[in-house]
Design an enzyme around this catalytic site. Structure first.
Site, PDB file in Angstrom:
ATOM      1  N   GLU A 114     -39.263   7.376  86.771  1.00 42.52           N
ATOM      2  CA  GLU A 114     -39.579   5.979  86.486  1.00 42.52           C
ATOM      3  C   GLU A 114     -39.336   5.662  85.012  1.00 42.52           C
ATOM      4  O   GLU A 114     -39.540   6.510  84.140  1.00 42.52           O
ATOM      5  CB  GLU A 114     -41.035   5.678  86.853  1.00 42.52           C
ATOM      6  CG  GLU A 114     -41.289   5.718  88.357  1.00 42.52           C
ATOM      7  CD  GLU A 114     -42.708   5.329  88.742  1.00 42.52           C
ATOM      8  OE1 GLU A 114     -42.870   4.657  89.774  1.00 42.52           O
ATOM      9  OE2 GLU A 114     -43.661   5.701  88.016  1.00 42.52           O
ATOM     10  N   CYS A 127     -39.398   2.405  77.867  1.00 43.67           N
ATOM     11  CA  CYS A 127     -40.104   3.678  77.900  1.00 43.67           C
ATOM     12  C   CYS A 127     -39.399   4.556  78.922  1.00 43.67           C
ATOM     13  O   CYS A 127     -39.327   4.201  80.103  1.00 43.67           O
ATOM     14  CB  CYS A 127     -41.566   3.474  78.285  1.00 43.67           C
ATOM     15  SG  CYS A 127     -42.529   4.998  78.403  1.00 43.67           S
ATOM     16  N   CYS A 134     -44.355  16.602  85.227  1.00 44.26           N
ATOM     17  CA  CYS A 134     -44.872  17.155  83.980  1.00 44.26           C
ATOM     18  C   CYS A 134     -45.802  18.317  84.305  1.00 44.26           C
ATOM     19  O   CYS A 134     -46.506  18.292  85.321  1.00 44.26           O
ATOM     20  CB  CYS A 134     -45.636  16.077  83.205  1.00 44.26           C
ATOM     21  SG  CYS A 134     -46.275  16.620  81.599  1.00 44.26           S
ATOM     22  N   CYS A 138     -52.669  16.873  81.760  1.00 40.89           N
ATOM     23  CA  CYS A 138     -53.663  15.978  81.144  1.00 40.89           C
ATOM     24  C   CYS A 138     -54.413  15.196  82.222  1.00 40.89           C
ATOM     25  O   CYS A 138     -53.799  14.626  83.128  1.00 40.89           O
ATOM     26  CB  CYS A 138     -52.977  15.020  80.182  1.00 40.89           C
ATOM     27  SG  CYS A 138     -52.139  15.866  78.810  1.00 40.89           S
ATOM     28  N   CYS A 141     -53.607  11.341  83.182  1.00 39.69           N
ATOM     29  CA  CYS A 141     -52.205  10.954  83.375  1.00 39.69           C
ATOM     30  C   CYS A 141     -51.735  11.234  84.796  1.00 39.69           C
ATOM     31  O   CYS A 141     -51.952  12.325  85.332  1.00 39.69           O
ATOM     32  CB  CYS A 141     -51.336  11.709  82.373  1.00 39.69           C
ATOM     33  SG  CYS A 141     -49.595  11.248  82.413  1.00 39.69           S
ATOM     34  N   GLY A 181     -43.226  13.236  81.844  1.00 34.22           N
ATOM     35  CA  GLY A 181     -42.839  14.455  81.156  1.00 34.22           C
ATOM     36  C   GLY A 181     -43.343  14.540  79.728  1.00 34.22           C
ATOM     37  O   GLY A 181     -43.785  13.554  79.136  1.00 34.22           O
ATOM     38  N   GLU A 182     -43.279  15.738  79.193  1.00 31.50           N
ATOM     39  CA  GLU A 182     -43.619  16.036  77.798  1.00 31.50           C
ATOM     40  C   GLU A 182     -42.320  16.268  77.044  1.00 31.50           C
ATOM     41  O   GLU A 182     -41.643  17.291  77.240  1.00 31.50           O
ATOM     42  CB  GLU A 182     -44.521  17.275  77.738  1.00 31.50           C
ATOM     43  CG  GLU A 182     -44.609  17.968  76.407  1.00 31.50           C
ATOM     44  CD  GLU A 182     -45.095  17.076  75.269  1.00 31.50           C
ATOM     45  OE1 GLU A 182     -44.408  17.015  74.238  1.00 31.50           O
ATOM     46  OE2 GLU A 182     -46.164  16.451  75.409  1.00 31.50           O
ATOM     47  N   SER A 213     -43.133  10.993  71.815  1.00 32.83           N
ATOM     48  CA  SER A 213     -44.535  11.362  71.984  1.00 32.83           C
ATOM     49  C   SER A 213     -44.677  12.839  72.323  1.00 32.83           C
ATOM     50  O   SER A 213     -43.745  13.475  72.806  1.00 32.83           O
ATOM     51  CB  SER A 213     -45.180  10.523  73.088  1.00 32.83           C
ATOM     52  OG  SER A 213     -44.731  10.948  74.362  1.00 32.83           O
ATOM     53  N   SER A 236     -50.531  12.628  71.059  1.00 34.05           N
ATOM     54  CA  SER A 236     -51.660  12.284  71.922  1.00 34.05           C
ATOM     55  C   SER A 236     -52.836  13.197  71.572  1.00 34.05           C
ATOM     56  O   SER A 236     -52.823  14.382  71.895  1.00 34.05           O
ATOM     57  CB  SER A 236     -51.271  12.457  73.397  1.00 34.05           C
ATOM     58  OG  SER A 236     -50.250  11.548  73.744  1.00 34.05           O
ATOM     59  N   LEU A 237     -53.847  12.627  70.932  1.00 37.08           N
ATOM     60  CA  LEU A 237     -54.998  13.413  70.485  1.00 37.08           C
ATOM     61  C   LEU A 237     -56.153  13.298  71.473  1.00 37.08           C
ATOM     62  O   LEU A 237     -56.630  14.279  72.019  1.00 37.08           O
ATOM     63  CB  LEU A 237     -55.424  12.951  69.091  1.00 37.08           C
ATOM     64  CG  LEU A 237     -56.091  13.969  68.187  1.00 37.08           C
ATOM     65  CD1 LEU A 237     -55.247  15.213  68.027  1.00 37.08           C
ATOM     66  CD2 LEU A 237     -56.390  13.351  66.828  1.00 37.08           C
ATOM     67  N   HIS A 238     -56.644  12.087  71.670  1.00 44.53           N
ATOM     68  CA  HIS A 238     -57.594  11.741  72.730  1.00 44.53           C
ATOM     69  C   HIS A 238     -58.990  12.347  72.604  1.00 44.53           C
ATOM     70  O   HIS A 238     -59.845  12.103  73.473  1.00 44.53           O
ATOM     71  CB  HIS A 238     -57.024  12.071  74.112  1.00 44.53           C
ATOM     72  CG  HIS A 238     -55.694  11.459  74.376  1.00 44.53           C
ATOM     73  ND1 HIS A 238     -55.386  10.160  74.033  1.00 44.53           N
ATOM     74  CD2 HIS A 238     -54.559  11.978  74.936  1.00 44.53           C
ATOM     75  CE1 HIS A 238     -54.135   9.892  74.369  1.00 44.53           C
ATOM     76  NE2 HIS A 238     -53.616  10.978  74.919  1.00 44.53           N
ATOM     77  N   ASN A 312     -55.966   3.664  81.335  1.00 45.08           N
ATOM     78  CA  ASN A 312     -55.495   2.907  82.487  1.00 45.08           C
ATOM     79  C   ASN A 312     -55.891   3.611  83.786  1.00 45.08           C
ATOM     80  O   ASN A 312     -55.959   4.838  83.837  1.00 45.08           O
ATOM     81  CB  ASN A 312     -53.974   2.740  82.425  1.00 45.08           C
ATOM     82  CG  ASN A 312     -53.556   1.812  81.297  1.00 45.08           C
ATOM     83  OD1 ASN A 312     -53.974   0.662  81.251  1.00 45.08           O
ATOM     84  ND2 ASN A 312     -52.757   2.317  80.371  1.00 45.08           N
ATOM     85  N   CYS A 355     -49.318   2.915  80.265  1.00 44.32           N
ATOM     86  CA  CYS A 355     -49.419   4.272  79.724  1.00 44.32           C
ATOM     87  C   CYS A 355     -50.249   5.164  80.644  1.00 44.32           C
ATOM     88  O   CYS A 355     -51.358   4.816  81.034  1.00 44.32           O
ATOM     89  CB  CYS A 355     -50.062   4.214  78.340  1.00 44.32           C
ATOM     90  SG  CYS A 355     -50.164   5.799  77.514  1.00 44.32           S
TER      91      CYS A 355
END
Length: 367
Positions: A114, A127, A134, A138, A141, A181-182, A213, A236-238, A312, A355
């Site tokens: 996508e 994007c 992935c 996480c 996600c 994906g990463e 990212s 991405s810390l979070h 989200n 996201c």
């Protein structure tokens, strides 16, 4: 809710044709301009002629060698005998009430990815995905739910940009590698993509208009820094501490926040580009003012920007976004510590295009 789903027409026959081509030929979109001269089939061709071929592929984004009208018939025939132009097949396009467009693309091998188009006053931003699925795991996600099928090639990343640009008839000016994906887990192909998308004889997207990212793969962050691409790095810390981060992101078991911040400082020193930290706010998990103070202390002295993302919804996850006043309070704490902070504008949530929501939602039966 205003959403539209546009189906692909004639997809099955087209995919069959592409799969047949892929079995015997190479995707020419994977070959950098500097490498064309080393292709045995193109040995002896003048440099300007190879530039013409490259421009047809990466500026005019043609899908067939026969469209290269200023390239000799003999050269076009040789190209067609050994290569194919690896475009993607649009399976569906969903349009959000806010104008965001999400594309489900099928690759020549049947896998699906996508991509999301976002329209802003400053231009069109896309994007893109860098992997089929992935493996980072996480918890917030959707992309990781089915695991990793394979990496995408640079040409398949380019094809997402070219496909959307061709479809809307407008130039793409900003690119975010933040889809499925990463990116840092596919660093070699990502670096090739960056070189090709910024090539002066290609689409020539400004490096400052590209964001890559990562969830924090430290060695690859340093590799990107040494490559000196000058793109924006978004980490991405979070979470403000390792204990909490390990419950949200399995990668935290391998790399600590201090190691990630050291890599971020290295990136800034090598490139001069301010690092962006993504922080998905989850109600009752990481949205406490005390956690904001801890985060601010961690980031003290680092040239950075904090992008707060109210989490989200993902059907399989139980995370919820905080109330607006909670988000505002978290932001205020950071700003009082002299940090640059924004709250990400919500776009495409109604089509699962925001996201953390991209996934391999529709799987072909033969994969």
């Amino acid at each position: 809710m205003n959403r539209a789903i546009v189906p692909d027409i004639g997809r099955a026959s087209l995919m069959s044709e592409k799969r047949g081509a892929a079995m015997d030929k190479r995707n020419i979109l994977n070959i950098e301009r500097s490498a064309l001269v080393a292709e045995p089939l193109l040995a002896g061709e003048k440099a300007f002629r190879l530039r013409q071929v490259y421009e047809w592929l990466h500026v005019k984004t043609v899908s067939d060698f026969s469209a290269m009208t200023n390239v000799g018939k003999a050269l076009r025939s040789r190209l067609d005998s050994a290569y194919y132009i690896g475009g993607l097949t649009e399976v569906t396009k969903q349009v959000s009430a806010d104008g965001t467009e999400k594309y489900l693309f099928e690759l020549p091998d049947g896998h699906r990815i996508e991509s999301v188009l976002m329209r802003y006053k400053h231009g069109n931003s896309i994007c893109i995905s860098t992997q089929v699925g992935c493996r980072m795991g996480c918890r917030f996600c959707a992309s990781t739910l089915d695991g990793l099928a394979r990496n995408l090639t640079a040409g398949e990343m380019l094809a997402q940009v070219y496909g959307v640009q061709h479809g809307i008839g407008e130039r793409i000016s900003n690119i975010v590698l933040m889809g499925q994906g990463e990116p840092m887990d596919n660093i070699d192909e990502v670096l090739k993509f960056l070189r090709m998308i910024t090539d002066e004889y290609g689409l020539h997207i400004s490096r400052r208009n590209i964001t890559v990212s990562t969830c924090g793969l430290v060695p690859a962050i340093r590799t990107l820094a040494d490559a000196d691409m000058g793109v924006t790095l978004a980490i991405s810390l979070h979470a403000p501490d390792d204990v909490l981060r390990r419950t949200m992101m399995p990668v935290a078991n391998r790399y600590s926040i201090d190691e990630i911040l050291a890599a971020a400082r290295y990136y800034f020193e090598k490139t001069g580009r301010r690092v962006s930290f993504e922080y998905a706010l989850v109600e009752g998990v990481n949205d406490d003012p005390g956690q904001a103070r801890t985060l601010a202390q961690k980031l003290k002295g680092l040239s950075c920007h904090v992008n707060l993302i109210p989490v989200n919804p993902v059907t399989e996850r139980d995370y919820k976004r905080p109330r607006q006043e909670r988000i505002a309070a978290f932001r205020t704490v950071l700003e009082r510590q002299s940090l640059n902070v924004t709250v990400r504008r919500e776009m495409g949530t109604d089509i699962d295009g925001a996201c953390g929501q991209l996934r391999r939602r529709m799987k072909p039966a033969d994969v």
